[in-house]
Write a protein that holds these residues in place. Structure first.
Motif, PDB file in Angstrom:
ATOM      1  N   GLU A   1       4.479   9.740  -7.910  1.00 32.85           N
ATOM      2  CA  GLU A   1       3.992   8.447  -7.422  1.00 32.85           C
ATOM      3  C   GLU A   1       4.453   7.266  -8.280  1.00 32.85           C
ATOM      4  OE1 GLU A   1       3.293   8.942  -4.665  1.00 32.85           O
ATOM      5  OE2 GLU A   1       2.012  10.683  -4.392  1.00 32.85           O
TER       6      GLU A   1
ATOM      7  N   THR B   1      -2.019   5.536  -6.683  1.00 30.83           N
ATOM      8  CA  THR B   1      -0.621   5.134  -6.536  1.00 30.83           C
ATOM      9  C   THR B   1      -0.383   3.728  -7.080  1.00 30.83           C
ATOM     10  OG1 THR B   1      -1.014   4.366  -4.254  1.00 30.83           O
ATOM     11  CG2 THR B   1      -0.236   6.623  -4.538  1.00 30.83           C
TER      12      THR B   1
ATOM     13  N   VAL C   1       0.853  -1.184   0.000  1.00 33.66           N
ATOM     14  CA  VAL C   1       0.000   0.000   0.000  1.00 33.66           C
ATOM     15  C   VAL C   1       0.892   1.239   0.000  1.00 33.66           C
ATOM     16  CG1 VAL C   1      -1.707   1.319   1.318  1.00 33.66           C
ATOM     17  CG2 VAL C   1      -1.797  -1.181   1.332  1.00 33.66           C
ATOM     18  N   ARG C   2       0.515   2.256  -0.768  1.00 34.64           N
ATOM     19  CA  ARG C   2       1.181   3.563  -0.690  1.00 34.64           C
ATOM     20  C   ARG C   2       0.123   4.632  -0.463  1.00 34.64           C
ATOM     21  NH1 ARG C   2       3.806   6.149  -4.173  1.00 34.64           N
ATOM     22  NH2 ARG C   2       5.479   6.787  -2.779  1.00 34.64           N
ATOM     23  N   THR C   3       0.352   5.502   0.530  1.00 39.65           N
ATOM     24  CA  THR C   3      -0.657   6.479   0.905  1.00 39.65           C
ATOM     25  C   THR C   3      -0.033   7.831   1.231  1.00 39.65           C
ATOM     26  OG1 THR C   3      -2.452   6.986   2.477  1.00 39.65           O
ATOM     27  CG2 THR C   3      -0.570   5.742   3.323  1.00 39.65           C
TER      28      THR C   3
ATOM     29  N   LEU D   1      -4.963   6.077  -2.898  1.00 36.99           N
ATOM     30  CA  LEU D   1      -4.179   4.855  -2.747  1.00 36.99           C
ATOM     31  C   LEU D   1      -4.348   3.943  -3.956  1.00 36.99           C
ATOM     32  CD1 LEU D   1      -4.740   6.041   0.162  1.00 36.99           C
ATOM     33  CD2 LEU D   1      -4.342   3.727   1.005  1.00 36.99           C
TER      34      LEU D   1
ATOM     35  N   TRP E   1       4.682   5.788   2.868  1.00 36.08           N
ATOM     36  CA  TRP E   1       4.085   7.114   2.853  1.00 36.08           C
ATOM     37  C   TRP E   1       4.675   7.921   1.695  1.00 36.08           C
ATOM     38  CZ3 TRP E   1       0.139   7.388   6.160  1.00 36.08           C
ATOM     39  CH2 TRP E   1       0.123   6.472   7.204  1.00 36.08           C
TER      40      TRP E   1
ATOM     41  N   GLY F   1      -5.532  -0.597  -2.846  1.00 38.45           N
ATOM     42  CA  GLY F   1      -5.759   0.796  -2.503  1.00 38.45           C
ATOM     43  C   GLY F   1      -7.076   1.334  -3.015  1.00 38.45           C
TER      44      GLY F   1
END
Length: 565
Positions: free
Chosen positions: A115, A146, A69-71, A143, A98, A139
């Motif tokens: 991103e 990304t 996950v990327r947020t 999310l 992050w 996501g």
């Protein structure tokens, strides 16, 4: 309509309790213990270090199927830790990063443009880790962005993505025929400006010229927001080149199966539909597109409906998808899942958009108290109203609101002709159930004394008890009428045909109900309030009233077109 006074802390507590229960009730057996969080500052390709969390299951041997996950949202930290713990217990490793400039990651926070490179660097790091067996990316909203922005170039260990409430066609999410979707993007800019913004939201949305609202009310200059609100044309190079242009090209290049999840009342639905259409046939054969009666937060938002066959699977569905692909290494079969509102059932299809079997037309008539009729009237009649941008109609029952989330969805509507600038038309009682599946279209013959202006349409189901609930709504302008990707000239007083196209819907109108359509010229703050001037909306600081005329009967083709099964 005033700025929301909803107790957000109370709502958040209630949501977290529900979220915790969903994770506790996940269907797969517990096979491990949750691991302790490992935090590293992972260098991106340019050396900027990004805060990264790794959660490795304890009590079982790897390598592990891994969820990534990327947020950019620091308020999701606790929820992500809870997800990681639940997935660890079921044998999955979990990795969170992050975005640069957020929640401890180095670098400057500028939405979107970093991103892809940062995400691919993160994927390569995970793919090179011997503890990682394979990877699934997960996501929603930003999310999902990304994930989408790198989906065509991920390492071989990345086997699938589960991406919700987002699409790769940014202009579709930002504009409808020249009208800016303020309630999502102006609100998002205020919430993600890089500093606290204390100005009122509605004051900000109504500020003119909008291009100066960042410095004048928010106390910070946001070039990326100014780009969004000044590049109105769909064929503007801003949307066709650079990050947004590259993003549009990615779906056609994706090779892995994707699970695309959407809501009938999510502001990214139109873009997500275009994204699904852009996937190759080969990828569609092993991917899923699901649309439920939800808003952007997967909350059911269709009132006055039975929903016994709907459950919250926002955590269960991704888990089972990842288990099938990452653990079982099984093939997936393509499927379209559409929740039919009014029938409380899921329609399962092999293709989307839905092929129209036939169309039902109802003509607008000025006879018999403004009716929708099976045949066009022979006599030509025009009805006029005055639209004042300083007194817009406020959004109530909408497709693309976010700050005003309580207005999003299908909600009870005011009585017919509830304002002088609203024209309400209604059909006879339906003799049988009517299944609408696809895009509703409103065709109108109109004129205005302004050099440019807007027209809106809202379709409703009126039940036997007289209560009306919106089904779909949309907007268009004279300057961008009929799918024109750039502004065209309109001469005041000119009589033209316009098409107000709506997003897809799967809806069953009940026998005995009636169909109602309201015609007007504003829907604020779902869309910016048109000033009745021509030109770029965000640069305008003056407004004018406009006299709008809608024509019916004779040679005027003013009707609603319903795609029916």
């Amino acid at each position: 309509m005033a700025d929301s006074n909803i107790d957000m802390e109370k709502l958040f507590r209630e949501y977290m309790e529900k979220f915790k229960k969903l994770l506790e009730d996940l269907p797969l057996p517990i096979v491990a213990k949750e691991g302790e969080m490992q935090e590293i500052m992972l260098p991106a390709d340019d050396g900027v270090k990004l805060r990264t969390w790794l959660f490795i299951p304890e009590g079982i041997k790897g390598p592990f199927p891994t969820i990534a996950v990327r947020t950019c949202y620091d308020n999701q930290a606790e929820m992500l830790k809870m997800k990681a713990a639940a997935f660890n217990k079921r044998g999955f490793a979990f990795a969170v990063q992050w975005c640069r400039g957020t929640n401890g990651s180095e670098g400057e926070w500028v939405p979107n443009i970093n991103e892809r490179a940062d995400g691919l660097s993160f994927m390569r790091f995970l793919a090179n880790d011997e503890k990682v067996k394979n990877i699934g990316y997960w996501g929603d909203s930003y999310l999902a962005l990304t994930g989408w922005c790198m989906a065509d170039a991920v390492p071989d260990k990345v086997k699938t993505m589960y991406l919700g409430v987002y699409g790769c066609f940014r202009h579709v999410s930002a504009y409808k025929d020249g009208m800016f979707r303020q309630d999502i993007l102006t609100d998002w800019a205020m919430s993600n400006a890089g500093k606290e913004v204390k100005a009122g939201y509605l004051e900000s949305a109504a500020y003119r010229p909008q291009v100066e609202v960042d410095e004048k009310l928010w106390g910070i200059k946001l070039p990326w927001y100014r780009d969004w609100i000044t590049h109105t044309d769909a064929d503007d190079p801003y949307w066709k080149e650079g990050f947004w242009g590259d993003l549009m090209e990615i779906p056609s290049k994706v090779k892995i199966p994707v699970y695309v999840k959407e809501g009938w009342y999510d502001h990214h639905l139109g873009s997500a539909v275009r994204t699904w259409e852009a996937l190759s046939d080969e990828v569609k054969k092993k991917s899923v597109f699901e649309i439920g009666p939800w808003n952007h937060a997967y909350m059911p938002c269709v009132d006055n409906q039975t929903m016994d066959n709907l459950k919250d699977d926002s955590q269960e569905s991704p888990l089972l998808w990842f288990d099938k692909i990452l653990n079982k290494e099984a093939d997936t079969e393509g499927e379209i899942r559409l929740y039919r509102v009014g029938a409380d059932k899921w329609d399962i299809q092999k293709s989307f958009p839905t092929s129209k079997k036939k169309e039902k037309k109802l003509y607008f008539s000025a006879e018999e108290g403004k009716a929708l009729k099976e045949e066009n009237s022979t006599d030509e009649i025009g009805i006029s109203y005055i639209y004042d941008p300083e007194n817009p109609i406020y959004s109530n029952g909408s497709e693309s609101t976010f700050h005003s989330m309580q207005q999003n969805g299908s909600h009870i509507q005011p009585k017919m002709d509830y304002r002088e600038d609203v024209l309400s038309f209604i059909s006879q009682d339906l003799a049988e159930d009517l299944h609408v599946n696809g895009k509703i279209n409103i065709n109108l013959t109109v004129s205005s004394d302004a050099p440019d202006t807007a027209f809106t349409a809202k379709v409703m189901e009126v039940y036997e008890d007289g209560r009306a609930y919106n089904v779909r709504g949309s907007i268009t302008t004279l300057g961008y009428r009929n799918d024109t990707p750039h502004r065209i000239k309109y001469e005041p007083g000119e009589k033209v045909n316009i098409s107000i196209k709506m997003w897809d819907i799967d809806w069953s109108f009940k026998k005995g109900s009636r169909i109602r359509v309201d015609i007007s010229s504003s829907d604020f703050p779902q869309y910016s309030a048109h000033t009745n001037n021509e030109g770029v909306w965000s640069l305008q600081d003056t407004v004018r009233k406009a006299t709008q005329t809608v024509y019916f009967g004779g040679n005027n083709e003013s009707y609603i077109e319903l795609p029916i099964e």
